[in-house]
Design an enzyme around this catalytic site. Structure first.
Site, PDB file in Angstrom:
ATOM      1  N   LYS A   1       2.870  -5.154  -4.627  1.00  0.00           N
ATOM      2  CA  LYS A   1       3.328  -6.470  -4.195  1.00  0.00           C
ATOM      3  C   LYS A   1       4.437  -6.315  -3.154  1.00  0.00           C
ATOM      4  CE  LYS A   1       6.654  -6.755  -8.024  1.00  0.00           C
ATOM      5  NZ  LYS A   1       7.052  -7.507  -9.223  1.00  0.00           N
TER       6      LYS A   1
ATOM      7  N   TYR B   1      30.972  -9.861  17.524  1.00  0.00           N
ATOM      8  CA  TYR B   1      31.435 -11.209  17.244  1.00  0.00           C
ATOM      9  C   TYR B   1      32.865 -11.186  16.701  1.00  0.00           C
ATOM     10  CZ  TYR B   1      26.686 -12.939  17.838  1.00  0.00           C
ATOM     11  OH  TYR B   1      25.457 -13.271  18.362  1.00  0.00           O
TER      12      TYR B   1
END
Length: 384
Positions: A50, A265
């Site tokens: 999965k 940033y």
């Protein structure tokens, strides 16, 4: 596009990919892990693939595992089953998770077995008249999906067995893995329920309750089948496991940053000395946690640790290479694994208060998967 052909057929090389940030999948390690799983049990083995095989690429992993002798596979959703069956039509796939009523016919059409946890679901599948394959899920304590192991459920399950065009291939549950005492309670509830089904003359089929950790811890709980997931990818408590996936990149550029200036940033992490800062072409949207910013984490370049500096950006990040001689554009970068000093997935998960499997499966689809065997590239999965 999936490059599902060999390097010789297409003249393909890693240089053809459109990104230099790449996840390398070591199929030799996968084989070793599969051998370790088989050595741990006499029960049948169902590989859990999965979440795109925990980020390793489910279609390619199922194909490789099937060549190694694995025949049964588990996914979480119908879409995953369809993807796996398209690549490997011979794969025996079980959908572990919830499939809406309207999509139950699609599960049958794709050839997958479906988990059910109500008589209502069974009746829908039976009405299709196509001999739907199902596994019954019991809720032995986790309280997610499943029949409660009580008399009412026994009556419902007995009705399910009587429905036409429906084959019950197995009954299963999942351990919460809190501690041995609670796991044993779950196991006792599971075996009591399945024993009662057998006493009533019903064919229980494959009984399975152990994931990879359960397989390693509780030999007596293996029953008819075990469902390892992380063990195939190199994680867990079985002996001899090796990580299959490493994340690598390349230096995009190197620039001088004067003393007193920050990077990225908010211009953070200024230093009192001149520095060399390397920009790397990956960021948090590729699956590298932003919590590794500000020197918490590091990569390895030219055999040395280079700490992250400033904030990891969405698509790029910066590392301090001031003390590493000769760093230049194109140098290989070990992000996770692949070098003794590189950070590992379990280490990063612990540092960032994350789940290891979540970190693995969070490596973005835009990161090409490069499948290696014997040191050669045999397949690549890339977006375009």
């Amino acid at each position: 596009m999936d490059y599902n052909t060999s390097k010789d057929e297409e003249g393909f090389s890693v240089m053809n990919m459109l990104r230099t940030t790449q996840a390398y999948i070591d199929l030799d390690a996968l084989q070793g892990n599969a051998d370790a799983v088989w050595a741990s049990t006499r029960a049948e083995v169902m590989a859990v693939v999965k979440a795109d095989a925990y980020g390793h690429g489910a279609p390619a992993l199922v194909y490789s595992l099937s060549q190694m002798g694995v025949q049964r596979f588990a996914v979480a959703a119908l879409s995953e089953a369809v993807e796996v069956r398209r690549r490997c039509p011979q794969a025996d796939v079980l959908i572990l998770g919830y499939t809406p009523d309207a999509l139950l016919p699609a599960a049958v059409e794709c050839g997958a077995a479906q988990t059910i946890f109500s008589l209502h679901q069974a009746e829908i599948l039976s009405a299709l008249g196509k001999n739907a394959r199902v596994h019954l899920k019991l809720d032995t304590g986790m309280h997610r999906l499943g029949f409660a192991p009580d008399e009412q459920a026994l009556e419902e399950v007995q009705k399910i067995y009587s429905l036409p065009s429906l084959t019950v291939e197995g009954v299963y549950s999942h351990l919460a893995l809190r501690d041995r005492e609670s796991d044993e309670r779950q196991f006792a509830a599971f075996t009591a329920f399945t024993d009662e089904l057998a006493r009533r003359g019903l064919r229980v089929g494959l009984r399975h309750i152990c994931d990879g950790l359960g397989t390693a811890r509780y030999q007596h709980m293996h029953l008819d089948m075990v469902r390892p997931g992380g063990a195939f990818y190199g994680y867990g408590e079985l002996p001899g496991l090796r990580p299959v996936l490493t994340l690598r990149s390349q230096v995009a550029c190197v620039r001088s940053v004067p003393a007193g200036e920050g990077v990225g940033y908010d211009l953070l992490d200024a230093a009192d000395h001149d520095r060399l800062i390397a920009t790397l072409p990956f960021g948090y949207s590729d699956g590298v946690p932003r919590q590794l910013s500000h020197g918490v984490g590091h990569v390895v370049i030219r055999g040395q640790k280079a700490p992250y500096t400033g904030l990891l950006c969405m698509d790029m990040c910066m590392v301090d290479v001031t003390g590493i001689a000769g760093v230049r554009e194109g140098d290989e970068v070990f992000v996770f694994g692949g070098h003794p000093d590189a950070m590992t997935f379990p280490q990063v998960a612990a540092m960032c208060n994350m789940n290891r499997n979540g970190l693995l499966s969070g490596i973005a689809r835009r990161v090409p998967r490069v499948y290696m065997r014997g040191g050669d590239v045999i397949e690549v999965r890339d977006l375009v």
